[in-house]
Design a protein around this motif. Structure first.
Motif, PDB file in Angstrom:
ATOM      1  N   HIS A   1      -5.285   4.249   7.930  1.00  0.00           N
ATOM      2  CA  HIS A   1      -3.957   4.495   8.496  1.00  0.00           C
ATOM      3  C   HIS A   1      -3.892   5.909   9.045  1.00  0.00           C
ATOM      4  O   HIS A   1      -4.356   6.850   8.402  1.00  0.00           O
TER       5      HIS A   1
ATOM      6  N   GLU B   1      -6.263   2.133   0.590  1.00  0.00           N
ATOM      7  CA  GLU B   1      -5.798   2.734   1.844  1.00  0.00           C
ATOM      8  C   GLU B   1      -6.292   4.166   1.929  1.00  0.00           C
ATOM      9  O   GLU B   1      -6.250   4.908   0.935  1.00  0.00           O
TER      10      GLU B   1
ATOM     11  N   SER C   1       0.860  -1.189   0.000  1.00  0.00           N
ATOM     12  CA  SER C   1       0.000   0.000   0.000  1.00  0.00           C
ATOM     13  C   SER C   1       0.894   1.237   0.000  1.00  0.00           C
ATOM     14  O   SER C   1       2.073   1.166   0.329  1.00  0.00           O
TER      15      SER C   1
END
Length: 411
Positions: free
Chosen positions: A238, A206, A139
């Motif tokens: 994230h 992501e 990612s």
């Protein structure tokens, strides 16, 4: 579905993001950049082989028998990402120096020093073999998500990153899978890019813990969640530009180690309070770094829920939190064991944060020591990724990547 993308929700997005960008980045971007530089069908899932692993200082060294290991939390930076004066001033670039060293530049200033592990397939495979990992899920480096760029620039950068990841997967398809990125600050563009990501064969996307200040629980983003659910794509959350750095004061170097977990908890509470797990019951959401502080505050949230602090949740927060997935990057076996108790071991996947300094080495062995279920090594990852992969063992046999990187026409 497409009609909803052009609803007045989308029109409100155009009004929201310019205001948020003005508030978030005027005089703040440079300060935050300075704070985060330093860190930041399977052949046989039950196949066993012996690997040397590292235990805590109290336990000493031993050999652990592992099956297939999938590391779901690893990051990529392209080898070629030139500065472009035609782009926004915050456009990221990669500057090479001596040897295998390079620097990611943001807004013309150094953000993070990196090396060829960020893009070199052969080097990653060698490190994976040493770590006892058979497959990495690739990612983007989080800062490259660039939720603050103008939509044209963000869409182009997402295409560059997705091409980079697709090229690496193509070189070693039995050892890599991909999660891409989209222009989250523009809903119609994001939905179109989700369709492209699905077509390429990626397992998900992501995103940051907020979209340039817009909370993940905002209804503005719901069309993106609807599209991801419809396309059977996972969403990997994230931490990015965390809240509360001003409270840390004179020690901003603690951003990645101490403030990121709090940021993930804020995003998770936003998703829970907005009823996202219930509204999109088939949407797979992975929370990085073990969900941050979320597992530790769930009892308190449950108590508040019983008193009426429910938001849009029709079930207790601790029950809804079991709908998320969590990676194992907690560095401490007791903490990881607690996470398994709080959310269920079936929702935990192996992660490392490779290739950055904060990386958890030998992540499969670490997860196996802390948890009782072998499913954490690979089976749970298949659940989040939405399908099974053919994973070849990396057990000391020489593996060579296929050809050169492909899909880098943007570079």
């Amino acid at each position: 579905m497409r009609a909803s993308f052009r609803s007045n929700v989308v029109h409100s997005l155009g009004a929201t993001f310019p205001l948020v960008a003005a508030v978030t980045f005027q005089g703040v971007l440079t300060a935050k950049i300075k704070t985060i530089i330093s860190v930041c069908k399977v052949n046989s899932v039950t196949r066993e082989r012996t690997r040397t692993t590292t235990r805590s200082s109290q336990e000493g060294d031993r050999e652990s028998v592992l099956g297939t290991v999938i590391d779901i939390h690893t990051h990529v930076v392209p080898a070629r990402l030139p500065a472009d004066p035609k782009r926004d001033a915050r456009w990221p670039s990669v500057e090479h120096s001596t040897g295998d060293q390079a620097t990611v530049m943001i807004a013309g200033k150094p953000f993070r020093k990196i090396d060829t592990r960020s893009w070199d397939v052969e080097r990653r495979l060698a490190d994976m073999r040493e770590d006892g990992t058979d497959m990495q899920v690739l990612s983007p480096m989080p800062e490259l998500l660039s939720h603050w760029l103008p939509p044209d620039d963000a869409e182009y950068l997402a295409d560059v990153m997705n091409d980079q990841i697709a090229g690496m997967v193509a070189q070693a398809p039995h050892h890599f899978a991909g999660m891409g990125m989209v222009c989250m600050q523009d809903v119609p563009r994001a939905v179109r890019q989700l369709e492209k990501i699905k077509a390429v064969g990626f397992a998900g996307v992501e995103i940051g813990t907020h979209i340039n200040g817009v909370a993940l629980g905002s209804e503005i983003l719901f069309p993106i969640y609807e599209a991801a659910q419809s396309l059977d794509l996972g969403v990997f959350v994230h931490p990015l530009h965390p809240a509360g750095l001003e409270r840390v004061g004179a020690s901003p170097e603690f951003a990645a180690t101490a403030v990121f977990p709090l940021e993930t908890a804020l995003a998770s509470v936003s998703l829970l309070a907005a009823g996202v797990p219930e509204r999109f019951p088939r949407l797979r959401i992975l929370l990085s770094h073990g969900g941050g502080a979320l597992p530790w505050i769930l009892p308190r949230m449950d108590f508040g829920w019983g008193l009426g602090a429910k938001g849009r949740m029709t079930q207790a927060p601790s029950k809804l939190a079991r709908k998320f997935w969590y990676d194992s990057i907690l560095y401490d076996s007791v903490s990881l064991s607690f996470l398994g108790h709080a959310v269920g071991e079936s929702r935990i996947v192996v992660g490392s944060d490779y290739p950055f300094a904060i990386r958890q080495k030998q992540p499969g062995a670490f997860a196996k020591r802390a948890l009782s279920s072998e499913a954490v090594l690979a089976e749970n990852s298949f659940g989040f990724l939405g399908r099974r992969y053919e994973v070849a063992p990396l057990d000391g046999t020489t593996v060579h990547a296929k050809g050169k990187p492909t899909g880098l026409s943007h570079g």
